[in-house]
Motif scaffolding. Sequence first.
Motif, PDB file in Angstrom:
ATOM      1  N   TYR A  58     -42.110 -67.088 -44.043  1.00  0.00           N
ATOM      2  CA  TYR A  58     -40.694 -67.458 -43.991  1.00  0.00           C
ATOM      3  C   TYR A  58     -40.550 -68.940 -43.661  1.00  0.00           C
ATOM      4  CZ  TYR A  58     -35.720 -67.076 -42.784  1.00  0.00           C
ATOM      5  OH  TYR A  58     -34.362 -67.234 -42.730  1.00  0.00           O
ATOM      6  N   ASP A  59     -41.269 -69.385 -42.631  1.00  0.00           N
ATOM      7  CA  ASP A  59     -41.193 -70.790 -42.236  1.00  0.00           C
ATOM      8  C   ASP A  59     -41.681 -71.699 -43.348  1.00  0.00           C
ATOM      9  OD1 ASP A  59     -40.176 -70.190 -39.739  1.00  0.00           O
ATOM     10  OD2 ASP A  59     -42.145 -70.096 -38.786  1.00  0.00           O
ATOM     11  N   GLY A  60     -42.796 -71.327 -43.973  1.00  0.00           N
ATOM     12  CA  GLY A  60     -43.347 -72.139 -45.047  1.00  0.00           C
ATOM     13  C   GLY A  60     -42.419 -72.238 -46.231  1.00  0.00           C
ATOM     14  N   PHE A  61     -41.769 -71.131 -46.541  1.00  0.00           N
ATOM     15  CA  PHE A  61     -40.853 -71.126 -47.680  1.00  0.00           C
ATOM     16  C   PHE A  61     -39.635 -71.987 -47.412  1.00  0.00           C
ATOM     17  CE2 PHE A  61     -37.812 -69.540 -50.704  1.00  0.00           C
ATOM     18  CZ  PHE A  61     -38.581 -69.307 -51.833  1.00  0.00           C
ATOM     19  N   VAL A  62     -39.048 -71.833 -46.238  1.00  0.00           N
ATOM     20  CA  VAL A  62     -37.864 -72.618 -45.886  1.00  0.00           C
ATOM     21  C   VAL A  62     -38.194 -74.108 -45.856  1.00  0.00           C
ATOM     22  CG1 VAL A  62     -36.196 -73.129 -44.077  1.00  0.00           C
ATOM     23  CG2 VAL A  62     -36.740 -70.754 -44.639  1.00  0.00           C
ATOM     24  N   ASP A  63     -39.298 -74.467 -45.211  1.00  0.00           N
ATOM     25  CA  ASP A  63     -39.689 -75.877 -45.130  1.00  0.00           C
ATOM     26  C   ASP A  63     -39.928 -76.455 -46.521  1.00  0.00           C
ATOM     27  OD1 ASP A  63     -39.536 -75.706 -42.400  1.00  0.00           O
ATOM     28  OD2 ASP A  63     -41.693 -75.506 -42.078  1.00  0.00           O
ATOM     29  N   GLU A  79     -63.408 -57.290 -32.553  1.00  0.00           N
ATOM     30  CA  GLU A  79     -64.327 -57.701 -33.618  1.00  0.00           C
ATOM     31  C   GLU A  79     -63.830 -57.380 -35.027  1.00  0.00           C
ATOM     32  OE1 GLU A  79     -67.144 -59.535 -33.178  1.00  0.00           O
ATOM     33  OE2 GLU A  79     -66.436 -59.636 -31.104  1.00  0.00           O
ATOM     34  N   ASN A  80     -62.646 -56.808 -35.140  1.00  0.00           N
ATOM     35  CA  ASN A  80     -62.092 -56.501 -36.461  1.00  0.00           C
ATOM     36  C   ASN A  80     -61.269 -57.684 -36.982  1.00  0.00           C
ATOM     37  OD1 ASN A  80     -63.120 -53.822 -36.674  1.00  0.00           O
ATOM     38  ND2 ASN A  80     -61.533 -53.127 -35.258  1.00  0.00           N
ATOM     39  N   TRP A  81     -61.288 -57.863 -38.297  1.00  0.00           N
ATOM     40  CA  TRP A  81     -60.578 -58.954 -38.941  1.00  0.00           C
ATOM     41  C   TRP A  81     -59.232 -58.472 -39.461  1.00  0.00           C
ATOM     42  CZ3 TRP A  81     -62.483 -64.022 -39.513  1.00  0.00           C
ATOM     43  CH2 TRP A  81     -63.802 -64.211 -39.107  1.00  0.00           C
ATOM     44  N   ARG A  82     -58.247 -59.377 -39.391  1.00  0.00           N
ATOM     45  CA  ARG A  82     -56.908 -59.063 -39.907  1.00  0.00           C
ATOM     46  C   ARG A  82     -56.355 -60.255 -40.685  1.00  0.00           C
ATOM     47  NH1 ARG A  82     -52.809 -57.231 -35.498  1.00  0.00           N
ATOM     48  NH2 ARG A  82     -51.921 -55.945 -37.172  1.00  0.00           N
ATOM     49  N   VAL A  83     -55.604 -59.975 -41.729  1.00  0.00           N
ATOM     50  CA  VAL A  83     -54.878 -61.020 -42.447  1.00  0.00           C
ATOM     51  C   VAL A  83     -53.703 -61.438 -41.575  1.00  0.00           C
ATOM     52  CG1 VAL A  83     -53.464 -61.554 -44.464  1.00  0.00           C
ATOM     53  CG2 VAL A  83     -55.527 -60.155 -44.721  1.00  0.00           C
ATOM     54  N   VAL A  84     -53.563 -62.758 -41.340  1.00  0.00           N
ATOM     55  CA  VAL A  84     -52.514 -63.225 -40.436  1.00  0.00           C
ATOM     56  C   VAL A  84     -51.497 -64.155 -41.103  1.00  0.00           C
ATOM     57  CG1 VAL A  84     -53.877 -62.942 -38.338  1.00  0.00           C
ATOM     58  CG2 VAL A  84     -53.993 -65.100 -39.616  1.00  0.00           C
ATOM     59  N   ARG A  85     -51.879 -64.811 -42.188  1.00  0.00           N
ATOM     60  CA  ARG A  85     -50.909 -65.701 -42.847  1.00  0.00           C
ATOM     61  C   ARG A  85     -51.461 -66.218 -44.175  1.00  0.00           C
ATOM     62  NH1 ARG A  85     -53.005 -68.705 -38.723  1.00  0.00           N
ATOM     63  NH2 ARG A  85     -54.018 -70.686 -39.282  1.00  0.00           N
ATOM     64  N   ILE A  86     -50.571 -66.879 -44.903  1.00  0.00           N
ATOM     65  CA  ILE A  86     -50.949 -67.596 -46.122  1.00  0.00           C
ATOM     66  C   ILE A  86     -50.730 -69.064 -45.808  1.00  0.00           C
ATOM     67  CG2 ILE A  86     -50.467 -67.927 -48.571  1.00  0.00           C
ATOM     68  CD1 ILE A  86     -49.297 -65.052 -48.522  1.00  0.00           C
ATOM     69  N   ASP A  87     -51.813 -69.823 -45.727  1.00  0.00           N
ATOM     70  CA  ASP A  87     -51.778 -71.162 -45.172  1.00  0.00           C
ATOM     71  C   ASP A  87     -50.941 -72.152 -45.966  1.00  0.00           C
ATOM     72  OD1 ASP A  87     -52.667 -71.906 -42.740  1.00  0.00           O
ATOM     73  OD2 ASP A  87     -54.641 -72.609 -43.365  1.00  0.00           O
ATOM     74  N   ASN A  88     -50.927 -72.016 -47.284  1.00  0.00           N
ATOM     75  CA  ASN A  88     -50.288 -73.039 -48.115  1.00  0.00           C
ATOM     76  C   ASN A  88     -49.045 -72.527 -48.833  1.00  0.00           C
ATOM     77  OD1 ASN A  88     -51.827 -71.332 -49.694  1.00  0.00           O
ATOM     78  ND2 ASN A  88     -52.423 -72.915 -51.157  1.00  0.00           N
ATOM     79  N   PHE A  89     -48.295 -71.671 -48.161  1.00  0.00           N
ATOM     80  CA  PHE A  89     -47.103 -71.137 -48.804  1.00  0.00           C
ATOM     81  C   PHE A  89     -46.040 -72.212 -49.007  1.00  0.00           C
ATOM     82  CE2 PHE A  89     -44.009 -68.217 -50.170  1.00  0.00           C
ATOM     83  CZ  PHE A  89     -44.685 -67.052 -50.487  1.00  0.00           C
ATOM     84  N   ARG A  90     -45.973 -73.148 -48.091  1.00  0.00           N
ATOM     85  CA  ARG A  90     -45.009 -74.247 -48.232  1.00  0.00           C
ATOM     86  C   ARG A  90     -45.317 -75.053 -49.491  1.00  0.00           C
ATOM     87  NH1 ARG A  90     -43.388 -78.959 -43.850  1.00  0.00           N
ATOM     88  NH2 ARG A  90     -42.719 -80.500 -45.368  1.00  0.00           N
ATOM     89  N   GLU A  91     -46.598 -75.319 -49.731  1.00  0.00           N
ATOM     90  CA  GLU A  91     -46.987 -76.065 -50.923  1.00  0.00           C
ATOM     91  C   GLU A  91     -46.574 -75.318 -52.189  1.00  0.00           C
ATOM     92  OE1 GLU A  91     -51.099 -77.493 -53.172  1.00  0.00           O
ATOM     93  OE2 GLU A  91     -51.140 -76.955 -51.048  1.00  0.00           O
TER      94      GLU A  91
END
Length: 356
Positions: free
Chosen positions: A67-72, A189-201
């Motif tokens: 949301y933040d990446g999209f708005v920015d 020790e488990n991995w989770r998806v937390v974000r999409i780093d370049n959504f603003r781009e």
Amino acid sequence: MSTRLKIAGAAALVVVLIAIIGAYFFLHSKARTPDYALKMIGESIDAHDVRAFNGVVDVDTVLNSSYDGFVDGLIESDSAMSPEAREAITNFTQMLRQPIIGSLKTAIETYVESGSINQAATDGTDNKFMAATDIMERAGLSKLDFKQVDGITIDEKNEDRAVADVRFYQPEASNDFVFKVVLERGDDENWRVVRIDNFREFTEVVAQIRRAALDKYLAQTSEINLRHDQTIREAEQKYGSILTFGSLERDQTRFDLKVLLTDVVKKDWEVRKQELFSVDVPKSAETLQNLRMRICDLSIGSAEDYAKWMEDNKSSTMKSAEEKQKQAKVLMDEERQLISRMTRPTVEAPPPVEEQ
């Protein structure tokens, strides 16, 4: 496109990314690795297991960062936006933040449960929830074409962080775009998806492409209208000239006006409509295009009625012609206002610096 639909669209990409990544890595993973987490995403979706899905995807964090990446990105992509407008949009998007994120979270979880985004539940109010498929379409996300996962890399500086490079073809850009999907390892020790780093781009790229498409449409249609407006002005002058040297009481005068109306005015509006119809119309210009088609139809109808009046001389025919002409003029005013809002202001160059 409404502002609310624009800012909501970002988070909907999550569904696309996680489903494809999960399927891709289904047979390429080991326990407690980023690959394994992606495999579990696919398994949880296949099993319609929301609890398992939430165990490997931090939906709240992903939605908030998207949301933040999209708005920015949306704000920064418009260089002509005034500081006041930026502040207003920022305040507006923050007001909508929680309702939109909550709605999209419901859509994602319902997708996992049912396998269909269209079946996402609502609370019974249209303003509370917007169909995720519509959001994706309006945001340009549904047009993405998955190509491949380029790989997953563990961060050299932080072994509890990994990035999956997910490549899509963006047809509007005629080019690929690689999303940086971030995974983090928790205390268990488990991995989770937390974000999409370049959504603003991504948002900036899509916004710039759409702005360019809109600018092209406005330029092409402006040239068409200016050319045909000149023809109509000349026809109006010819109309006045015929009346100056003739009289509506004379059959020849009425005949000459009828020929002018049918062979010049009506025909020119018909050609204008066809030329406008042939132009590629971006989604952001659909309202304007529909308005222009209506103006053409009313103008054609008005010319037909005026020409008919030259023959039957009935007041009802004249009234019909005048009413259509009046409606067309009202819509022309709306057209000018709409174009004004859609046209970016020209940024004046700073004055030259005088040499000392």
